[in-house]
Write an enzyme that holds these catalytic residues in place. Structure first.
Site, mmCIF file in Angstrom:
data_model
loop_
_atom_site.group_PDB
_atom_site.id
_atom_site.type_symbol
_atom_site.label_atom_id
_atom_site.label_comp_id
_atom_site.label_asym_id
_atom_site.label_seq_id
_atom_site.Cartn_x
_atom_site.Cartn_y
_atom_site.Cartn_z
ATOM 1 N N GLY A 285 8.315 7.383 -6.802
ATOM 2 C CA GLY A 285 9.769 7.379 -7.008
ATOM 3 C C GLY A 285 10.242 8.707 -7.590
ATOM 4 N N GLY A 309 0.902 12.038 -0.162
ATOM 5 C CA GLY A 309 0.776 11.255 1.065
ATOM 6 C C GLY A 309 2.021 11.286 1.934
ATOM 7 N N THR A 312 5.297 11.538 0.062
ATOM 8 C CA THR A 312 5.428 12.878 -0.512
ATOM 9 C C THR A 312 5.813 13.894 0.551
ATOM 10 O OG1 THR A 312 3.684 12.285 -2.057
ATOM 11 C CG2 THR A 312 4.201 14.624 -1.875
ATOM 12 N N ASP A 340 -6.184 6.487 1.967
ATOM 13 C CA ASP A 340 -6.212 5.533 3.080
ATOM 14 C C ASP A 340 -6.499 6.186 4.436
ATOM 15 O OD1 ASP A 340 -5.559 3.714 1.167
ATOM 16 O OD2 ASP A 340 -3.512 3.358 1.840
HETATM 17 N N1 LIG Z 1 11.600 9.180 2.530
HETATM 18 C C1 LIG Z 1 11.426 9.879 1.402
HETATM 19 N N2 LIG Z 1 12.236 10.929 1.117
HETATM 20 C C2 LIG Z 1 12.061 11.637 -0.018
HETATM 21 N N3 LIG Z 1 11.102 11.379 -0.922
HETATM 22 C C3 LIG Z 1 10.272 10.359 -0.692
HETATM 23 C C4 LIG Z 1 10.384 9.551 0.470
HETATM 24 N N4 LIG Z 1 9.424 8.601 0.438
HETATM 25 C C5 LIG Z 1 8.739 8.809 -0.710
HETATM 26 N N5 LIG Z 1 9.244 9.852 -1.378
HETATM 27 C C6 LIG Z 1 8.770 10.367 -2.672
HETATM 28 O O1 LIG Z 1 7.425 10.820 -2.531
HETATM 29 C C7 LIG Z 1 6.680 10.495 -3.683
HETATM 30 C C8 LIG Z 1 5.402 9.797 -3.316
HETATM 31 O O2 LIG Z 1 5.657 8.719 -2.403
HETATM 32 P P1 LIG Z 1 4.699 7.438 -2.363
HETATM 33 O O3 LIG Z 1 4.685 6.782 -3.691
HETATM 34 O O4 LIG Z 1 5.108 6.607 -1.205
HETATM 35 O O5 LIG Z 1 3.243 8.011 -2.203
HETATM 36 P P2 LIG Z 1 2.587 8.818 -1.012
HETATM 37 O O6 LIG Z 1 2.976 10.237 -1.088
HETATM 38 O O7 LIG Z 1 2.901 8.134 0.276
HETATM 39 O O8 LIG Z 1 1.075 8.727 -1.399
HETATM 40 P P3 LIG Z 1 0.091 7.478 -1.224
HETATM 41 O O9 LIG Z 1 0.807 6.436 -0.416
HETATM 42 O O10 LIG Z 1 -1.097 8.020 -0.535
HETATM 43 O O11 LIG Z 1 -0.221 7.032 -2.584
HETATM 44 C C9 LIG Z 1 7.572 9.683 -4.587
HETATM 45 O O12 LIG Z 1 7.994 10.481 -5.654
HETATM 46 C C10 LIG Z 1 8.726 9.267 -3.700
HETATM 47 O O13 LIG Z 1 9.948 9.199 -4.401
HETATM 48 O O1 LIG Z 2 -1.482 1.089 -7.721
HETATM 49 P P1 LIG Z 2 -0.935 2.350 -7.183
HETATM 50 O O2 LIG Z 2 -1.282 3.541 -7.980
HETATM 51 O O3 LIG Z 2 0.514 2.279 -6.892
HETATM 52 O O4 LIG Z 2 -1.648 2.630 -5.801
HETATM 53 C C1 LIG Z 2 -2.064 1.671 -4.913
HETATM 54 C C2 LIG Z 2 -1.934 2.147 -3.493
HETATM 55 O O5 LIG Z 2 -2.176 3.521 -3.355
HETATM 56 C C3 LIG Z 2 -3.042 3.773 -2.267
HETATM 57 O O6 LIG Z 2 -4.281 4.134 -2.786
HETATM 58 C C4 LIG Z 2 -2.548 4.894 -1.400
HETATM 59 O O7 LIG Z 2 -1.369 4.571 -0.790
HETATM 60 C C5 LIG Z 2 -3.125 2.441 -1.524
HETATM 61 O O8 LIG Z 2 -4.348 2.262 -0.887
HETATM 62 C C6 LIG Z 2 -2.873 1.457 -2.618
HETATM 63 O O9 LIG Z 2 -2.274 0.297 -2.115
HETATM 64 MG MG LIG Z 3 1.982 6.476 1.252
#
Ligand SMILES: Nc1ncnc2c1ncn2[C@@H]1O[C@H](COP(=O)(O)OP(=O)(O)OP(=O)(O)O)[C@@H](O)[C@H]1O
Ligand SMILES: O=P(O)(O)OC[C@H]1O[C@](O)(CO)[C@@H](O)[C@@H]1O
Ligand SMILES: [Mg+2]
Length: 577
Positions: A285, A309, A312, A340
């Site tokens: 977030g 990810g 991000t 993942d």
């Molecule tokens: N569509 C988007 N536009 C802008 N920022 C985003 C969007 N989706 C996610 N973010 C921001 O990217 C950051 C990481 O997003 P998220 O928690 O989904 O993890 P991720 O990067 O997908 O990594 P993972 O899923 O592997 O843990 C957060 O700070 C979130 O607010």
């Molecule tokens: O508990 P957290 O830190 O939000 O992360 C859990 C999630 O993050 C990941 O490791 C990556 O998206 C997922 O496999 C899992 O569901």
């Molecule tokens: Mg993700």
């Protein structure tokens, strides 16, 4: 679209197939300014067969919505764009196309929806060839460059030219012509298809090293190797380019505007690759594009390295767009991170090998436990929200696993061909059974059987129900109450332990390459890109390309078949419950 889920090629009718109209609609929104849809014919549903690119046909192709009753789609092409790596990279693909029946789609920006570019090779004078007939289906999906909106940026010689380390390297610099093919299995006569720009150092850089002020941020969940990437960005910038102003943004995106920064130097990061997690901390977030870019400006940052990810990377795309809007001399580089392995286009994400290796320890423990007792049932839960790669590879590597359950392959418990029947059979044959399951497996099944409210994390990701605990209870209940057999159930949830370990040797090397590719790209003025290996060579990939789809286990690929052949587990294709 090439190799993304939902599209395929129908050999019999020689046409493109798409699973559902909304998939096509999404694609059109990304790639077409205007287009024509001509109803042509329908034919019965047929499974998708192979990936394609729509521009592989020189004249016309038809697109058949074969899994729906929708009509075919037909696009006419009138002209191709010449290829010049520097000058054509931002032209929307469809600029030179006309269509019969007007239907307007808004074109997404290059970053949120990548735009493939039809291209030809340069001729000997380094100018695009005029000859449109010299069309071999070459497509370059290029990344933006700072000169697209700052055309007068000065260049400087790359300091690597004078580096002792690179003194005897045959080709210190990557040729601007070097691109990597996305599809490397081809047939004689098939079009050359999609290519990405090759990563690596360029002869000219668009930053004076002493003027670089870089920052690094880590977002999303943990993954082995994040600290290695941080270390190598810091050390690489310093040793290769002489950059020494590098800031660590603490606590993910929100850290830009709500936390202090940390000065990073080779000395500070020297040992961090030996630790799991991220020394910068991470969060979900809190992405506020304007506040983040304001902060980038206020701090005089001109290179932004963003490790995270899919979420991000979407955030990185938004930052790039805002930077471009403000016409800032700031390069934005994404480094894909996900345990993942769900990021599209790239071969594999860093930390994945380490995770698979670490998962072996949990599987071994489960196996030791259950073979030491009567009617032992071991359940190991691994990460994998939507993609079951860790579970699949850990199962394939282990040979002790009887059954692997992943989000992509629905399963059921009761009746013929169900999980209970299989467990019973294995208990009879071997006296024990080991089940590996990805956390995202069976979520629909589970939410139907418990009173679940849909909760989300701060980034908007759906919080999963605990399939491991649920399955453990179901198996216990079934065998004790229904079958009258006492099973010895051992449930192991090593998910966070796996995610928190430091990266292994091969991931460390991989992280180093990612970091160095990102540095070379940013120094060379590329921006709005993600780095990653495509068929083992590192490439610069438009961010939109890696966020538009999720990499999932394809049940129709041979790897899943290998798993089924190795475990002999049920396919769960025929539900009799
Ligand atoms: N569509 C988007 N536009 C802008 N920022 C985003 C969007 N989706 C996610 N973010 C921001 O990217 C950051 C990481 O997003 P998220 O928690 O989904 O993890 P991720 O990067 O997908 O990594 P993972 O899923 O592997 O843990 C957060 O700070 C979130 O607010
Ligand atoms: O508990 P957290 O830190 O939000 O992360 C859990 C999630 O993050 C990941 O490791 C990556 O998206 C997922 O496999 C899992 O569901
Ligand atoms: Mg993700």
């Amino acid at each position: 679209m090439l190799n993304t889920s939902g599209f395929g090629w129908n050999d019999v009718h020689q046409c493109v197939t798409v699973e559902a109209p909304d998939i096509l609609e999404e694609y059109l929104k990304c790639n077409f300014q205007t287009c024509t849809i001509i109803p042509e014919y329908t034919h019965p549903p047929k499974p998708l067969q192979k990936p394609f690119h729509p521009f592989q046909s020189k004249t016309t192709f038809s697109m058949d919505l074969s899994l729906t009753s929708s009509p075919n789609l037909h696009f006419s092409r009138t002209k191709t764009l010449p290829f010049s790596p520097r000058f054509y990279k931002h032209l929307p693909y469809f600029t030179n196309f006309t269509y019969n029946k007007p239907k307007t789609y808004s074109t997404k920006s290059l970053i949120t929806g990548y735009c493939p570019i039809r291209a030809q090779s340069l001729n000997q004078n380094n100018t695009p060839s005029d000859d449109d007939d010299d069309d071999d289906g070459f497509v370059l999906e290029d990344v933006p460059h700072l000169t697209n909106y700052l055309p007068d940026l000065p260049t400087y010689p790359n300091p690597l030219e004078y580096s002792q380390a690179y003194a005897i390297v045959k080709n210190t610099f990557v040729s601007p012509e070097d691109v990597l093919a996305y599809q490397i299995v081809v047939q004689k006569g098939s079009p050359r298809g999609v290519h990405f720009r090759r990563a690596g150092p360029r002869e000219k850089v668009y930053f004076k090293p002493e003027e670089v002020r870089a920052c690094i941020v880590t977002c999303g969940g943990l993954c082995p190797g994040i600290n290695t990437v941080i270390r190598e960005i810091v050390c690489g910038l310093n040793s290769m380019y002489g950059v020494n102003k590098i800031l660590g943004i603490e606590g993910g995106y929100r850290g830009f505007y709500s936390r202090n920064t940390m000065e990073l130097s080779p000395k500070i990061v020297n040992d961090i690759h030996k630790r799991g997690g991220t020394i910068l901390q991470t969060s979900r977030g809190g992405h506020d594009t304007n506040k983040i870019v304001d902060n980038i400006q206020d701090r005089g940052i001109n290179q932004v390295y963003i490790i995270g990810g899919d979420g991000t990377q979407k955030g990185a795309a938004a930052i790039y767009k805002e930077v471009e809007k403000r016409r800032l001399h700031v390069a934005v580089a994404g480094i894909p991170k996900t345990i993942d392995n769900d990021i599209a286009v790239i071969d594999k994400s860093f930390g994945f090998d380490t995770a698979v290796e670490e998962a072996q320890r949990a599987i071994n423990a489960a196996h030791v436990e259950v073979e030491s007792v009567e009617n032992g049932v071991g359940i190991v839960k691994l990460m994998g929200r939507y993609s079951g790669f860790i579970a699949m590879f850990a199962t394939l590597a282990s040979r002790d696993v009887d059954c692997c359950l992943i989000p992509e392959s629905p399963f059921y418990l009761e009746g013929q061909g169900g999980l209970f029947e299989f467990v019973q059979q294995r208990l009879k044959e071997n006296g024990h059974v080991v089940i590996v399951l990805a956390e995202g497996a069976g979520q629909d099944y589970l939410s139907g059987s418990v009173n679940a409210t849909e909760e989300k994390d701060a980034s908007g990701n759906r919080l999963l129900l605990d399939i491991g605990l649920w399955l453990t209870q179901k198996i216990k209940d079934h065998f004790t109450t229904v079958k009258g057999v006492a099973v010895n159930l051992k449930y192991i949830d090593p998910t966070y332990m796996i995610r928190a370990v430091p990266s292994n040797a091969s991931d460390n090397i991989y992280c180093t390459l990612l970091a160095q590719s990102a540095i070379h790209g940013a120094m060379a003025g590329y921006t709005g890109f993600t780095v990653g290996p495509v068929n083992s060579r590192h490439a610069y990939i438009p961010i939109g390309r890696v966020t538009e789809a999720t990499n999932v286990v394809k049940l129709t690929d041979r790897m899943w078949a290998r798993l089924l052949a190795s475990t002999n587990q049920p396919t769960f294709l025929n539900k009799h419950e």
